[in-house]
Design a protein around this motif. Sequence first.
Motif, PDB file in Angstrom:
ATOM      1  N   LEU A   1     -20.601  -6.221  11.174  1.00 21.34           N
ATOM      2  CA  LEU A   1     -20.485  -5.376   9.981  1.00 21.34           C
ATOM      3  C   LEU A   1     -19.275  -5.796   9.151  1.00 21.34           C
ATOM      4  O   LEU A   1     -19.350  -5.892   7.921  1.00 21.34           O
ATOM      5  CB  LEU A   1     -20.374  -3.901  10.395  1.00 21.34           C
ATOM      6  CG  LEU A   1     -20.344  -2.884   9.259  1.00 21.34           C
ATOM      7  CD1 LEU A   1     -21.679  -2.880   8.495  1.00 21.34           C
ATOM      8  CD2 LEU A   1     -20.057  -1.483   9.800  1.00 21.34           C
ATOM      9  N   ALA A   2     -18.159  -6.062   9.845  1.00 22.27           N
ATOM     10  CA  ALA A   2     -16.960  -6.508   9.137  1.00 22.27           C
ATOM     11  C   ALA A   2     -17.175  -7.872   8.485  1.00 22.27           C
ATOM     12  O   ALA A   2     -16.588  -8.170   7.448  1.00 22.27           O
ATOM     13  CB  ALA A   2     -15.775  -6.559  10.103  1.00 22.27           C
ATOM     14  N   MET A   3     -18.028  -8.719   9.101  1.00 22.94           N
ATOM     15  CA  MET A   3     -18.334 -10.042   8.550  1.00 22.94           C
ATOM     16  C   MET A   3     -19.445  -9.978   7.497  1.00 22.94           C
ATOM     17  O   MET A   3     -19.902 -10.998   7.001  1.00 22.94           O
ATOM     18  CB  MET A   3     -18.757 -10.976   9.686  1.00 22.94           C
ATOM     19  CG  MET A   3     -17.667 -11.208  10.724  1.00 22.94           C
ATOM     20  SD  MET A   3     -18.261 -12.106  12.197  1.00 22.94           S
ATOM     21  CE  MET A   3     -18.510 -13.748  11.523  1.00 22.94           C
ATOM     22  N   GLN A   4     -19.918  -8.746   7.192  1.00 20.68           N
ATOM     23  CA  GLN A   4     -20.971  -8.489   6.199  1.00 20.68           C
ATOM     24  C   GLN A   4     -22.301  -9.130   6.596  1.00 20.68           C
ATOM     25  O   GLN A   4     -23.135  -9.414   5.742  1.00 20.68           O
ATOM     26  CB  GLN A   4     -20.530  -8.957   4.814  1.00 20.68           C
ATOM     27  CG  GLN A   4     -19.313  -8.206   4.292  1.00 20.68           C
ATOM     28  CD  GLN A   4     -18.915  -8.641   2.895  1.00 20.68           C
ATOM     29  OE1 GLN A   4     -19.391  -9.651   2.373  1.00 20.68           O
ATOM     30  NE2 GLN A   4     -18.059  -7.861   2.258  1.00 20.68           N
ATOM     31  N   ASN A   5     -22.488  -9.310   7.889  1.00 18.11           N
ATOM     32  CA  ASN A   5     -23.782  -9.758   8.424  1.00 18.11           C
ATOM     33  C   ASN A   5     -24.531  -8.500   8.865  1.00 18.11           C
ATOM     34  O   ASN A   5     -24.597  -8.166  10.046  1.00 18.11           O
ATOM     35  CB  ASN A   5     -23.572 -10.720   9.592  1.00 18.11           C
ATOM     36  CG  ASN A   5     -24.892 -11.360  10.039  1.00 18.11           C
ATOM     37  OD1 ASN A   5     -25.978 -10.851   9.735  1.00 18.11           O
ATOM     38  ND2 ASN A   5     -24.790 -12.461  10.768  1.00 18.11           N
ATOM     39  N   ASN A   6     -25.095  -7.805   7.874  1.00 22.65           N
ATOM     40  CA  ASN A   6     -25.662  -6.485   8.140  1.00 22.65           C
ATOM     41  C   ASN A   6     -26.885  -6.535   9.048  1.00 22.65           C
ATOM     42  O   ASN A   6     -27.122  -5.605   9.829  1.00 22.65           O
ATOM     43  CB  ASN A   6     -26.023  -5.793   6.821  1.00 22.65           C
ATOM     44  CG  ASN A   6     -24.795  -5.449   6.013  1.00 22.65           C
ATOM     45  OD1 ASN A   6     -23.747  -5.154   6.574  1.00 22.65           O
ATOM     46  ND2 ASN A   6     -24.903  -5.485   4.693  1.00 22.65           N
TER      47      ASN A   6
END
Length: 723
Positions: free
Chosen positions: A337-342
Motif C-alpha cells: 500500500l505504501a508502495m502504491q501497489n494497490n
Amino acid sequence: MKTNFFSVLFLLTFTSNALSQHDREHRIDSLKKILPLLKDSARVNCLNNLSEAFVKILGESYHSLTNDSAKYYANLAYKEAKKINYVHGMAEAKSLEVDVEGDNSPKAEILAREAIALYTKTANKKRLAETYYNLGAALYFQSKFAEAIKNLDTSCHLFKKDNNAAGFCMALSVTAWVYEESGNYEKAFELARKSLAVAITNNDDRFRSYQLRLIGILFRDIEDYSTALAYCFDALESPPPERGKYTSGYIASIREIAELYTLRKQYDSARHYYNLFDTSNIRGLRFYLVSSGEYFLHRHEYNKGLTNFTRALEYHRKTNDRNQVMRTLIDIAKTYLAMQNNGAALEYAREGLAMAKQTGAKPFIRDGYKILYSVYDSWHQADSSLFYYRQYVTIKDSIVTDQAKAKLIAYNFEQKIELLDKEKQISQQQLKIQQQQLKEESLEKKILAGGLVALTLLAGISFRNIMLKRRNEEHRRELAENELQLQKLQSERTKTELQHKATELEMQALRAQMNPHFIFNCLSSINRFILKNESESASDYLTKFSRLIRMVLTNSKKELITLDDELEMLRLYLEMERLRFKFSFDYNISFKNEIDPENSFIPPLLLQPFAENAIWHGLMNKEGQGHLTVLLSKENNLLNCIIEDNGVGRAKAAALKSKSVEKKKSLGLEITKERLALLNRDSNATTFFELEDLYDNAGNAMGTRVILKIRIADRFEEHSLIS
C-alpha cells in the motif's frame, strides 16, 4: 504488530527450577548409568525422566541436540511402555513429546490429545495439567483462541488442585496472552495482574518478568509507548546474561524493546537491540525477519522490508504459526500500500483478513479493514471504501475502549486511585443528602405540574371530540369510497403475494434437496476410502467434508449468499474430488475483470453442480491429467461464469454411461436446472446457462464448456432484485 512471544513459553515445564544446569547434567549422567540395570515399568520411568531432564534444559536455551535427545528418550519410553501395556508410561511419554514440538503445533495438538486420552485410563495423572497446558498452547499457535482458552482454563484448575503455584501462574499468564492476541485487552490485563501477584507471592522472578513484559505490550496496544518501554526494561534480567548465553525470556524482552523504539522513531536505539537478536535457529530467525521488516517499513525502506516479510512468511507457513502468518500478511499488504501497489496490497490484505475473521483476531481484522478501505478509496470506489471504513471504525472502537485504557493506566497509580475511591465515597454520601433535599423541595412542584398536565389533557380530549363530531359525516362518505378501492387493491396484492410465496417455497424445496445430494455423494467417497483401508485419506476427506457440509447447511437456508462464500464452497468441493480421484485433475478459479466477491450476492449452490457434472461425466472418464477452469467476469450487473473442462465430451460420456452398470444420474444438475427456471419465472431476474461441446481441428471432442449468467447485486441493493 505484536511479537508472538508465546513460543518462549511453550517449552517450559512447571516443576521446581531450583537445580542449576550443571546439576541437571549430573542427573542426566546418573540416569544414563542406572538405565541398563532397570526393567519393565522402572526402565520406562527412567527413560521418561531422562526426556524430562533434557526438556528442562531446552526450556532455558534452545539447542537442536538437546531437542533431539528429549524426543529420542520420549519415543523410546513410549515404545517400551506399549510393549508391556504400561498406560501411565505411555501417557507421560506422549506428554513429553509435546514439549519438544513447539514449532509444529498441529503435531503437538495430536500428541497432546493422545496423551490426555491415555491419562483417562490410568489413576496416575502426573503430567495431565502440563498436557492440557500444551494442548492450549498448540491450539493458540493455530489461532483457535476459544478452544485454547478452554484447555488452558482446565490446566489452571488442575494446577491449582495440585497446589502447583508455578504451573498455575504460567497457565494463567498464557491465557492472558491469548486474550491479548485476540484483542480482548481488558481481560488480558486482568489475568496478567493476577498472574503477576502469584509470581510475586512465590518469589518467582522468571514469571514476574513474563507478566511485566505482557503488561508492557498491553500499554503498547493502546499506543502508550513510553510506559510500555518502562515495563519491558523492568522485565529484563538483572544483571543481564553474557552475550551468546541469552535466555528465551531475555530475547523476548529485547525484541519488544527494539520494536518499541521503532514505534517511537528512535531508530538508532532500535538498531542496537536488533543487533542482539538470536538468529541461530529457525524460531529466532523468523521472528527477527518479521520484526526487522516492520523496522524497515517504518523507515520507508520498502524493498528491504518486503524481502524480510516474504522470507518470514515462508517460515511461518512451514511451522503453521497462524498468528504470525496473519501478522506478516498484513505487514506485506501495508508495504505494498505504501508502495502504491494497490492490487498486491488488496490480495494480501484479503488473505490476512480472511484468516483473522476465522480466528476472531480483532487487531488483524482492524488492520485488514483499514487497508481495504484505503485501497478502494484510492480507486475512487466510494461505496466499497465507505463500507470497509465503517467496519474498521467499529472493530477499532471495540478493541481499545475507555474502560480498558483506564484499567491499564490505573496499574501505575494504584495509590492515587485508592484516594480517589475514598473521595468518591464521600461525594456519593453528600450527593445522596442533596438528592433527598431536592426530592422534598420538588414534591409540591410535581403535584402542581401533575394537576396542570391533567387539566391540559381533559381540555384536549374535549376539543378532539367536538372536532370528530363535525368531521364524522365527511369521513363517512370518504370511507365508503376508499373501502371499495382498498378491497380491489387488496385482492390484487393478495394474488401477487401468493404467487411469490409459491415460488419461494418451491425454491426452498429445491435448495433443501441439495443437502441429501451432497451428503450422499460425500459419504459414499468416505466409505470407499475406508473400504480401501486408506485411513489418512479418509480423515483428510472427512475434515474437508465437515467444513463443506457446514457451509452447505448454513447457506442452503439463505435466499442469497456472497460470491465469496459460493467460491469457498466450490473450492472445498473441488479439493474433495481431487483427493477422491487421486489428483487426476487440477482446477483454476480466476477473475477476468474486477469483482468484489464480498459485496456481490447470488443464489447459493449454483456453480457446484456444473463442476460436479464436468468431473463425473467428462474428467473421470479421461485418460491423462484433467483440467477444470472456472473464469468469472462481470458485465453491468450480470455475472458471467464459464466452466470448461478438457474431458471426453458429452457424446462419449453418454455412450459410456449407457454401457455402465451404475448409470449415475446428474441429480444436482437437474435440481439446478429447476432452480434456474424458477429464478427466471419470478420477478425480472436474468439467470440462464448454455452447454457447448468443444472440438479440435480434426473434429475430435476435447471437452465441454458451460456458460452461466447470473444476475448479481452488491451489498447496497435490495435483495428482492436478485430473485
